[in-house]
Design an enzyme around this catalytic site. Sequence first.
Site, PDB file in Angstrom:
ATOM      1  N   ASP A  67       6.139  86.208  53.175  1.00 35.67           N
ATOM      2  CA  ASP A  67       7.242  87.131  53.452  1.00 35.67           C
ATOM      3  C   ASP A  67       8.538  86.408  53.796  1.00 35.67           C
ATOM      4  O   ASP A  67       8.545  85.191  54.050  1.00 35.67           O
ATOM      5  CB  ASP A  67       6.852  88.092  54.591  1.00 35.67           C
ATOM      6  CG  ASP A  67       6.158  87.374  55.752  1.00 35.67           C
ATOM      7  OD1 ASP A  67       6.246  86.137  55.841  1.00 35.67           O
ATOM      8  OD2 ASP A  67       5.530  88.059  56.569  1.00 35.67           O
ATOM      9  N   ASN A 136      -0.325  93.953  66.351  1.00 35.67           N
ATOM     10  CA  ASN A 136      -0.682  95.298  65.871  1.00 35.67           C
ATOM     11  C   ASN A 136      -1.496  95.227  64.574  1.00 35.67           C
ATOM     12  O   ASN A 136      -1.554  96.193  63.820  1.00 35.67           O
ATOM     13  CB  ASN A 136       0.573  96.158  65.687  1.00 35.67           C
ATOM     14  CG  ASN A 136       1.503  95.615  64.599  1.00 35.67           C
ATOM     15  OD1 ASN A 136       1.181  94.629  63.927  1.00 35.67           O
ATOM     16  ND2 ASN A 136       2.641  96.250  64.410  1.00 35.67           N
ATOM     17  N   HIS A 138      -0.874  93.533  61.858  1.00 38.30           N
ATOM     18  CA  HIS A 138      -0.206  93.400  60.562  1.00 38.30           C
ATOM     19  C   HIS A 138      -0.548  92.055  59.931  1.00 38.30           C
ATOM     20  O   HIS A 138      -0.829  91.075  60.628  1.00 38.30           O
ATOM     21  CB  HIS A 138       1.310  93.638  60.659  1.00 38.30           C
ATOM     22  CG  HIS A 138       2.110  92.570  61.325  1.00 38.30           C
ATOM     23  ND1 HIS A 138       2.917  92.811  62.409  1.00 38.30           N
ATOM     24  CD2 HIS A 138       2.274  91.249  61.057  1.00 38.30           C
ATOM     25  CE1 HIS A 138       3.526  91.702  62.765  1.00 38.30           C
ATOM     26  NE2 HIS A 138       3.148  90.728  61.955  1.00 38.30           N
ATOM     27  N   GLU A 143       2.990  96.461  57.986  1.00 40.41           N
ATOM     28  CA  GLU A 143       2.828  97.100  59.288  1.00 40.41           C
ATOM     29  C   GLU A 143       1.779  98.219  59.197  1.00 40.41           C
ATOM     30  O   GLU A 143       1.436  98.662  58.099  1.00 40.41           O
ATOM     31  CB  GLU A 143       4.177  97.688  59.719  1.00 40.41           C
ATOM     32  CG  GLU A 143       5.269  96.644  59.922  1.00 40.41           C
ATOM     33  CD  GLU A 143       5.124  95.869  61.230  1.00 40.41           C
ATOM     34  OE1 GLU A 143       3.993  95.666  61.706  1.00 40.41           O
ATOM     35  OE2 GLU A 143       6.170  95.466  61.780  1.00 40.41           O
TER      36      GLU A 143
HETATM   37  C1  GLP Z   1       5.114  87.490  61.770  1.00 47.89           C
HETATM   38  C2  GLP Z   1       4.677  87.103  60.370  1.00 47.89           C
HETATM   39  C3  GLP Z   1       3.160  87.193  60.208  1.00 47.89           C
HETATM   40  C4  GLP Z   1       2.465  86.500  61.373  1.00 47.89           C
HETATM   41  C5  GLP Z   1       2.866  87.190  62.650  1.00 47.89           C
HETATM   42  C6  GLP Z   1       2.155  86.639  63.876  1.00 47.89           C
HETATM   43  O1  GLP Z   1       5.293  88.845  61.954  1.00 47.89           O
HETATM   44  N1  GLP Z   1       5.294  87.917  59.373  1.00 47.89           N
HETATM   45  O2  GLP Z   1       2.791  86.605  58.970  1.00 47.89           O
HETATM   46  O3  GLP Z   1       1.076  86.533  61.192  1.00 47.89           O
HETATM   47  O4  GLP Z   1       4.273  87.022  62.799  1.00 47.89           O
HETATM   48  O5  GLP Z   1       2.841  85.523  64.365  1.00 47.89           O
HETATM   49  P1  GLP Z   1       2.339  84.571  65.516  1.00 47.89           P
HETATM   50  O6  GLP Z   1       1.410  83.617  64.866  1.00 47.89           O
HETATM   51  O7  GLP Z   1       3.601  83.910  65.997  1.00 47.89           O
HETATM   52  O8  GLP Z   1       1.702  85.412  66.541  1.00 47.89           O
END
Ligand code: GLP
Length: 266
Positions: A67, A136, A138, A143
């Site tokens: 993304d 959450n 995702h 989402e």
């Molecule tokens: C973002 C990214 C996700 C990732 C998530 C969790 O929202 N788009 O791909 O998995 O963060 O991030 P973290 O590893 O910092 O908790």
Amino acid sequence: MEIIITDSPKLVAERSANLIQNLINKNPYPVLGLATGSTPVALYEKLIDLYKNNFLSFKNVTTFNLDEYVGLDPEHLQSYRYFMNEKLFNHLDINIENTHLPDGMKENPLESGPEYESLIKKAGGIDLQVLGIGANSHIGFNEPTSSLGSRTRIKTLTQKTMKDNSRFFKKDEFQPHLAVTMGISTIMESRKIILLATGKNKADAVKNAVEGPVTSVCPASALQWHPNTTVIVDFDAAEKLEYKDYYKFVLLEQDKLIQRFGGNQV
Ligand code: GLP
């Protein structure tokens, strides 16, 4: 789903690096799917370490990230392109032209998704996709309530995700609320998926993804339908899993089979 519960975030990084190393060593032109967020950073450090010690070369590797924010140019410190260059690509022998992220700067951002899909298709699809998980549940920026059949497209971020990711932005700095993300169906087409999670704040997300019902309200639960997904978590993220002992038993039995008959982990 294969569930690997390790003692520490460091071991989560090592186990996932091993899987990537196997893929790169076995496949002459591997296509890797990558993720941002803080969870995969330790994995990227491990991959850099393997490269620097001549155990791994990324010369023939192509990558596709999940993304990118809409409206942040690649030079922006919070863009995912900047993050990937800084945390991984700049430290490897990878050809930067073979590293891809969705284009969040297109005049018409609606075109980014279909273009990204055709690039992935042209590369022959993704061999191994790395995923983190949001609190959450995702994956990418899909989402809760994202269609399980979704393809790469624009998604509006939830307030929860905006809040969780606000730690990366300076006070009063513009934080995008739109992103271009691979869809759930796009992710599901990867031949192998590894989902990484560490820390207690991911325990509910992991529990719902692995042991809850398959529902768009928990996007990561779609992975239960994927035939080759490995979930690699530390103790804290595994805290709420009901079948922890069973997952350990499965791995022991699997090791015995591999020792006896050989096996291919990727
Ligand atoms: C973002 C990214 C996700 C990732 C998530 C969790 O929202 N788009 O791909 O998995 O963060 O991030 P973290 O590893 O910092 O908790």
